[in-house]
Design a protein around this motif. Structure first.
Motif, mmCIF file in Angstrom:
data_model
loop_
_atom_site.group_PDB
_atom_site.id
_atom_site.type_symbol
_atom_site.label_atom_id
_atom_site.label_comp_id
_atom_site.label_asym_id
_atom_site.label_seq_id
_atom_site.Cartn_x
_atom_site.Cartn_y
_atom_site.Cartn_z
ATOM 1 N N LEU A 18 0.511 -1.081 -0.043
ATOM 2 C CA LEU A 18 -0.019 -0.531 -0.143
ATOM 3 C C LEU A 18 0.448 0.974 -0.274
ATOM 4 O O LEU A 18 0.933 1.716 -0.639
ATOM 5 N N ASN A 19 2.103 1.312 0.788
ATOM 6 C CA ASN A 19 3.103 1.926 0.709
ATOM 7 C C ASN A 19 3.543 2.559 -0.459
ATOM 8 O O ASN A 19 3.539 3.612 -0.918
ATOM 9 N N HIS A 20 3.813 1.384 -1.017
ATOM 10 C CA HIS A 20 4.408 1.667 -2.424
ATOM 11 C C HIS A 20 3.273 2.510 -3.719
ATOM 12 O O HIS A 20 3.899 2.983 -4.532
ATOM 13 N N ASP A 21 2.124 1.842 -3.052
ATOM 14 C CA ASP A 21 0.944 2.466 -4.718
ATOM 15 C C ASP A 21 0.737 3.675 -3.966
ATOM 16 O O ASP A 21 0.924 4.460 -5.043
ATOM 17 N N PHE A 22 0.808 4.374 -3.141
ATOM 18 C CA PHE A 22 0.940 5.154 -2.455
ATOM 19 C C PHE A 22 1.855 6.309 -2.631
ATOM 20 O O PHE A 22 1.671 8.226 -2.663
ATOM 21 N N GLY A 23 3.260 6.137 -2.620
ATOM 22 C CA GLY A 23 4.438 6.004 -3.081
ATOM 23 C C GLY A 23 4.851 7.123 -1.455
ATOM 24 O O GLY A 23 5.761 8.070 -1.609
ATOM 25 N N ILE A 24 4.573 6.144 -0.461
ATOM 26 C CA ILE A 24 5.267 7.393 0.940
ATOM 27 C C ILE A 24 6.322 5.770 1.542
ATOM 28 O O ILE A 24 6.120 4.789 1.198
ATOM 29 N N ARG A 25 6.352 5.629 2.444
ATOM 30 C CA ARG A 25 7.836 4.945 3.154
ATOM 31 C C ARG A 25 7.280 5.009 4.643
ATOM 32 O O ARG A 25 6.689 6.034 5.622
ATOM 33 N N GLY A 26 6.768 4.056 5.023
ATOM 34 C CA GLY A 26 6.261 3.834 6.483
ATOM 35 C C GLY A 26 7.551 3.894 7.284
ATOM 36 O O GLY A 26 8.866 3.596 6.759
ATOM 37 N N LEU A 27 7.348 3.620 8.552
ATOM 38 C CA LEU A 27 8.425 4.053 9.463
ATOM 39 C C LEU A 27 8.074 2.804 10.749
ATOM 40 O O LEU A 27 6.745 3.222 11.095
ATOM 41 N N TYR A 28 9.137 1.775 11.162
ATOM 42 C CA TYR A 28 8.204 1.432 12.424
ATOM 43 C C TYR A 28 9.605 1.667 13.534
ATOM 44 O O TYR A 28 10.188 1.452 13.525
ATOM 45 N N GLN A 29 8.271 2.280 14.583
ATOM 46 C CA GLN A 29 9.846 2.563 16.037
ATOM 47 C C GLN A 29 10.049 1.435 16.554
ATOM 48 O O GLN A 29 8.981 0.545 16.965
ATOM 49 N N ASN A 30 11.341 1.070 16.913
ATOM 50 C CA ASN A 30 11.571 0.004 17.979
ATOM 51 C C ASN A 30 11.359 0.757 19.424
ATOM 52 O O ASN A 30 11.829 1.394 19.187
ATOM 53 N N HIS A 31 10.337 -0.576 20.454
ATOM 54 C CA HIS A 31 10.325 0.181 21.679
ATOM 55 C C HIS A 31 10.996 -0.979 22.564
ATOM 56 O O HIS A 31 11.063 -2.448 21.906
ATOM 57 N N SER A 32 11.594 -0.411 23.493
ATOM 58 C CA SER A 32 12.058 -1.540 24.438
ATOM 59 C C SER A 32 10.306 -2.562 25.373
ATOM 60 O O SER A 32 9.271 -1.573 25.718
ATOM 61 N N GLY A 33 10.628 -3.550 26.005
ATOM 62 C CA GLY A 33 9.569 -4.380 26.639
ATOM 63 C C GLY A 33 8.818 -5.199 25.831
ATOM 64 O O GLY A 33 9.237 -5.807 25.679
ATOM 65 N N THR A 34 8.237 -6.221 26.906
ATOM 66 C CA THR A 34 7.923 -7.447 26.396
ATOM 67 C C THR A 34 6.699 -7.641 25.798
ATOM 68 O O THR A 34 6.574 -8.407 24.683
ATOM 69 N N ALA A 35 6.163 -6.721 25.574
ATOM 70 C CA ALA A 35 5.066 -6.698 24.490
ATOM 71 C C ALA A 35 4.888 -6.241 23.364
ATOM 72 O O ALA A 35 4.017 -6.627 22.640
ATOM 73 N N TYR A 36 5.700 -5.689 22.631
ATOM 74 C CA TYR A 36 6.398 -5.400 21.507
ATOM 75 C C TYR A 36 7.222 -5.851 20.206
ATOM 76 O O TYR A 36 8.448 -6.201 21.061
ATOM 77 N N LEU A 37 6.712 -6.163 19.040
ATOM 78 C CA LEU A 37 7.285 -6.912 18.375
ATOM 79 C C LEU A 37 8.339 -5.947 17.971
ATOM 80 O O LEU A 37 8.154 -4.618 17.287
ATOM 81 N N GLY A 38 10.351 -6.647 17.884
ATOM 82 C CA GLY A 38 10.846 -5.022 17.581
ATOM 83 C C GLY A 38 11.511 -4.834 18.708
ATOM 84 O O GLY A 38 12.454 -3.697 18.183
ATOM 85 N N ALA A 39 11.453 -5.431 19.694
ATOM 86 C CA ALA A 39 11.905 -4.763 21.291
ATOM 87 C C ALA A 39 13.706 -4.982 20.639
ATOM 88 O O ALA A 39 14.145 -4.055 21.372
ATOM 89 N N ALA A 40 13.888 -6.661 20.529
ATOM 90 C CA ALA A 40 14.942 -7.258 20.461
ATOM 91 C C ALA A 40 15.818 -6.958 19.488
ATOM 92 O O ALA A 40 16.928 -7.172 19.434
ATOM 93 N N LEU A 41 14.464 -6.109 18.465
ATOM 94 C CA LEU A 41 14.902 -5.807 17.241
ATOM 95 C C LEU A 41 15.567 -6.783 15.617
ATOM 96 O O LEU A 41 15.729 -6.406 15.098
ATOM 97 N N TRP A 42 16.066 -7.822 16.588
ATOM 98 C CA TRP A 42 15.695 -9.380 15.666
ATOM 99 C C TRP A 42 15.051 -10.325 15.156
ATOM 100 O O TRP A 42 15.307 -9.961 13.783
ATOM 101 N N ASP A 43 14.309 -10.169 16.138
ATOM 102 C CA ASP A 43 12.930 -10.090 15.096
ATOM 103 C C ASP A 43 12.232 -8.646 14.512
ATOM 104 O O ASP A 43 11.479 -9.456 12.665
ATOM 105 N N LEU A 44 12.184 -8.040 15.020
ATOM 106 C CA LEU A 44 11.353 -6.962 13.632
ATOM 107 C C LEU A 44 12.472 -6.949 12.364
ATOM 108 O O LEU A 44 11.631 -7.051 11.357
ATOM 109 N N HIS A 45 13.280 -7.274 12.232
ATOM 110 C CA HIS A 45 14.355 -7.531 11.079
ATOM 111 C C HIS A 45 13.479 -8.631 10.295
ATOM 112 O O HIS A 45 13.934 -9.392 9.891
#
Length: 163
Positions: A18-45
Motif C-alpha cells: 500500500l505504501n509503495h502504491d501511494f509513494g510513501i514510506r512507513g516507519l516502524y519504531q522500536n520500543h523496549s519491553g515484552t509487549a512489542y514486536l521489534g523490541a529486541a530488533l532481531w525479530d523486527l529484522h
C-alpha cells in the motif's frame, strides 16, 4: 516470538504494498519491553525480511535499543542498519527498583555517545529526531522548562554528532 513474526509479516507486506502504491514510506519504531514486536530488533529484522526499506523502514530509537539490548545494542544496530531511515534520540536511566527505565535528559543516562560515531561511520544521512520525554507534556505551565530542556539536549546531541 516466532509466531508473532509469522503473524505480522503478511500484514507488514500488505502495508508495504500500500505504501509503495501511494509513494510513501512507513516507519516502524522500536520500543523496549515484552509487549512489542521489534523490541529486541532481531525479530523486527525477521518480520521485515523481503520488504523494501523504501516501503517500510525503521525509526531506530537508541534509547529503546539500549534499554532492551543492554550491551548488545551495537550488534543489533549493525544488523538493522540497512533498514534504518530515521533515528530517534532520547535517554533513560534505570529507575529506583532497577526494573523500569526512567526518561532523563540526554547525556544523563545510559545512551552511549559512541552510537553517533557508529552512525556516522555507517554512512547514515537520514533525519535525526530529538525527543524530550522526561517532563510532563500535559502541563502547559511547563512550556518554558520544555524549551530549556530541548535547548540543553540539542547542545548535547550536536556535541555527540560532531565528536
Amino acid at each position: 516470538v516466532l509466531n508473532q513474526i509469522q503473524k505480522w509479516r503478511p500484514q507488514l507486506r500488505d502495508l508495504a504494498a500500500l505504501n509503495h502504491d501511494f509513494g510513501i514510506r512507513g516507519l516502524y519504531q522500536n520500543h523496549s519491553g515484552t509487549a512489542y514486536l521489534g523490541a529486541a530488533l532481531w525479530d523486527l529484522h525477521g518480520a521485515l525480511e523481503g520488504i523494501s526499506p523504501e516501503d517500510i523502514g525503521v525509526a531506530y530509537d537508541i534509547r529503546h535499543a539500549t534499554a532492551e539490548g543492554g550491551m548488545s545494542w551495537p550488534a543489533t544496530f549493525n544488523m538493522i542498519r540497512p533498514l534504518v531511515d530515521t533515528v530517534y534520540v532520547k535517554d533513560f536511566a534505570w529507575g529506583e527498583n532497577e526494573k523500569k527505565p526512567t526518561n532523563v535528559p540526554l547525556g544523563d543516562g545510559r545512551v552511549d555517545p559512541k552510537f553517533f560515531q557508529m552512525l556516522r561511520d555507517s554512512g547514515f544521512t537520514g533525519p535525526i529526531s530529538l525527543h524530550e520525554e522526561y517532563l510532563d507534556h500535559r502541563e502547559p505551565e511547563l512550556v518554558p522548562q520544555h524549551l530549556a530542556a530541548i535547548k540543553k539536549d540539542f547542545a548535547t546531541l550536536k556535541k555527540w554528532c560532531h565528536a
